[in-house]
Enzyme design. Structure first.
Site, PDB file in Angstrom:
ATOM      1  N   ASP A 192       0.841  -1.196   0.000  1.00 29.95           N
ATOM      2  CA  ASP A 192       0.000   0.000   0.000  1.00 29.95           C
ATOM      3  C   ASP A 192       0.873   1.242   0.000  1.00 29.95           C
ATOM      4  O   ASP A 192       1.945   1.239   0.602  1.00 29.95           O
ATOM      5  CB  ASP A 192      -0.923   0.015   1.222  1.00 29.95           C
ATOM      6  CG  ASP A 192      -2.012   1.086   1.092  1.00 29.95           C
ATOM      7  OD1 ASP A 192      -2.372   1.432  -0.046  1.00 29.95           O
ATOM      8  OD2 ASP A 192      -2.492   1.568   2.128  1.00 29.95           O
ATOM      9  N   GLU A 276      -3.162  -1.750  -5.111  1.00 26.57           N
ATOM     10  CA  GLU A 276      -4.447  -1.159  -5.465  1.00 26.57           C
ATOM     11  C   GLU A 276      -4.411  -0.661  -6.907  1.00 26.57           C
ATOM     12  O   GLU A 276      -3.375  -0.214  -7.391  1.00 26.57           O
ATOM     13  CB  GLU A 276      -4.758   0.014  -4.536  1.00 26.57           C
ATOM     14  CG  GLU A 276      -5.124  -0.448  -3.152  1.00 26.57           C
ATOM     15  CD  GLU A 276      -5.430   0.721  -2.234  1.00 26.57           C
ATOM     16  OE1 GLU A 276      -6.250   0.536  -1.333  1.00 26.57           O
ATOM     17  OE2 GLU A 276      -4.861   1.800  -2.412  1.00 26.57           O
ATOM     18  N   ASP A 356      -1.749   1.866   7.790  1.00 27.52           N
ATOM     19  CA  ASP A 356      -1.307   1.445   6.462  1.00 27.52           C
ATOM     20  C   ASP A 356      -1.041  -0.061   6.412  1.00 27.52           C
ATOM     21  O   ASP A 356      -1.262  -0.708   5.394  1.00 27.52           O
ATOM     22  CB  ASP A 356      -0.040   2.216   6.047  1.00 27.52           C
ATOM     23  CG  ASP A 356      -0.311   3.709   5.880  1.00 27.52           C
ATOM     24  OD1 ASP A 356      -1.460   4.068   5.550  1.00 27.52           O
ATOM     25  OD2 ASP A 356       0.626   4.504   6.093  1.00 27.52           O
TER      26      ASP A 356
END
Ligand SMILES: [Zn+2]
Length: 370
Positions: A192, A276, A356
């Site tokens: 991430d 992502e 996170d």
């Protein structure tokens, strides 16, 4: 932004001696003239005949020029011909946009100092550019000292010599990669974009930007502020502007090296990497984060990771980003938190961890079969 599959650029600093530098500078000046006159020829031809001039026809003109003008003859023929490909590309882009109903400006003429690179279109022993005894051999220029700080995996195809604003010279070598298939590995990792760090992994590992890059970025910001305070048109402003351009270049290069190292490590270690989907990410996450994503060059990093994973036979999966921050990675309940809240503390199951890190685990959960 992304490279076609299997093609990769390696950038190395080179150190031409005074004589070589003088020749390269002359070649750049000549190539600029070739570029501008080829562009003008196309324009005139089109205005008179309502049809386009081809690159093949322009090659004939270049040949004739070579006989008439010694300065053109001095430039290596591959390098001179490649200029015509650039003109052709500029022209084709222009027409594509016209046909799409846009109103693009006519391809621009290059002013003095605006033509900054030369390309040898063939690489290898006896061709325009090659390696010889750890040096870069350029036909008609000679053996040039090169900092080969990274090993090249693959077959070198072309070599572009670039003179950057800082005054430094670089060789950009385009390489067709040999497929390197790593042995199978079923370990998955989620990744991430971090707010404070560059990235956070689903195993909790935080990856910060390297110290030297952070330092260079701080210096960049200082210079930007300093430029804003300088009077327009002043000598001081011009001086700071040049410094700023050099610093931008330094940051770009350092960041790229960091991205290469990190993506190599990830592809080496893990069989499946999950991130992502960037296009959606930018829409979903808030503005300041979007800004930090672009600052950190996240998009460039992901495209680098993508081609490296592909050529190594690894899987890179992109998942929709919805809910990765708010959802609890243990029990699945939604735990609302604003951007300033750094910790994910779940009131339902008691899980407490870095926000996170929680998001990176959720990213792994979103894959089809992790
Ligand atoms: Zn929970």
């Amino acid at each position: 932004m992304s490279s076609p599959k299997g093609i990769r650029n390696y950038k190395f600093r080179i150190h031409p001696n005074k004589e070589q530098e003088r020749k390269l500078t002359n070649w750049l000046a000549t190539c600029r003239i070739i570029y501008n006159s080829a562009l003008a020829d196309r324009k005139n031809y089109y205005e008179r005949n309502s049809k386009g001039l081809t690159r093949i026809a322009q090659q004939e003109t270049l040949k004739a020029d070579k006989a008439k003008r010694p300065q053109v003859k001095k430039v290596h023929s591959q390098v001179a011909q490649e200029v015509l490909f650039r003109v052709e590309r500029a022209y084709n882009n222009f027409f594509r946009r016209v046909q799409a109903g846009e109103k693009p400006g006519y391809p621009r003429y290059k002013g003095p100092g605006q033509y900054k690179s030369l390309t040898f279109t063939q690489f290898g022993d006896g061709l325009g550019a090659s390696f010889q005894n750890d040096k870069l051999k350029l036909s008609k220029i000679g053996l040039v000292k090169i900092d080969l700080h990274r090993e090249i995996y693959g077959k070198a195809k072309t070599c572009t010599i670039k003179h950057e604003q800082s005054g430094k010279w670089y060789a950009i070598i385009t390489v067709e990669e040999y497929p390197v298939l790593y042995s199978p590995n079923w370990q998955s990792i989620g990744l991430d974009v971090g707010i404070k760090e560059f990235a956070v992994l689903s195993n909790g590992e935080k990856i910060a930007n390297p110290k030297h890059l952070q330092k260079s970025e701080r210096k960049l910001k200082t210079l930007q502020r300093s430029l804003a305070r300088k009077k327009k048109g002043s000598k001081n402003r011009a001086r700071v502007r040049l410094k700023l351009a050099k610093q931008h270049e330094k940051v770009r290069n350092q960041r790229k090296d960091f991205h290469h190292q990190l993506s190599n490590q990830l592809v080496w270690k893990y069989g499946k990497i999950i991130v992502e989907d960037l296009q959606i990410t930018n829409m979903v996450k808030n503005h300041s984060l979007a800004k930090s994503i672009s600052d950190a060059g996240w998009g460039e990093f992901i495209s680098m990771l993508t081609y490296k994973a592909e050529s190594a036979g690894r899987v890179l999966e992109k998942v929709p980003p919805h809910g990765t921050t708010q959802e609890c990675s243990r029990c699945g309940n939604i735990v609302k938190k604003s951007l300033s809240v750094r910790i994910h503390a779940c009131p339902h199951c008691g899980l407490v961890l870095d926000r996170d890190h929680n998001a990176a685990i959720n990213i792994v959960h979103k894959t089809k079969a992790s």
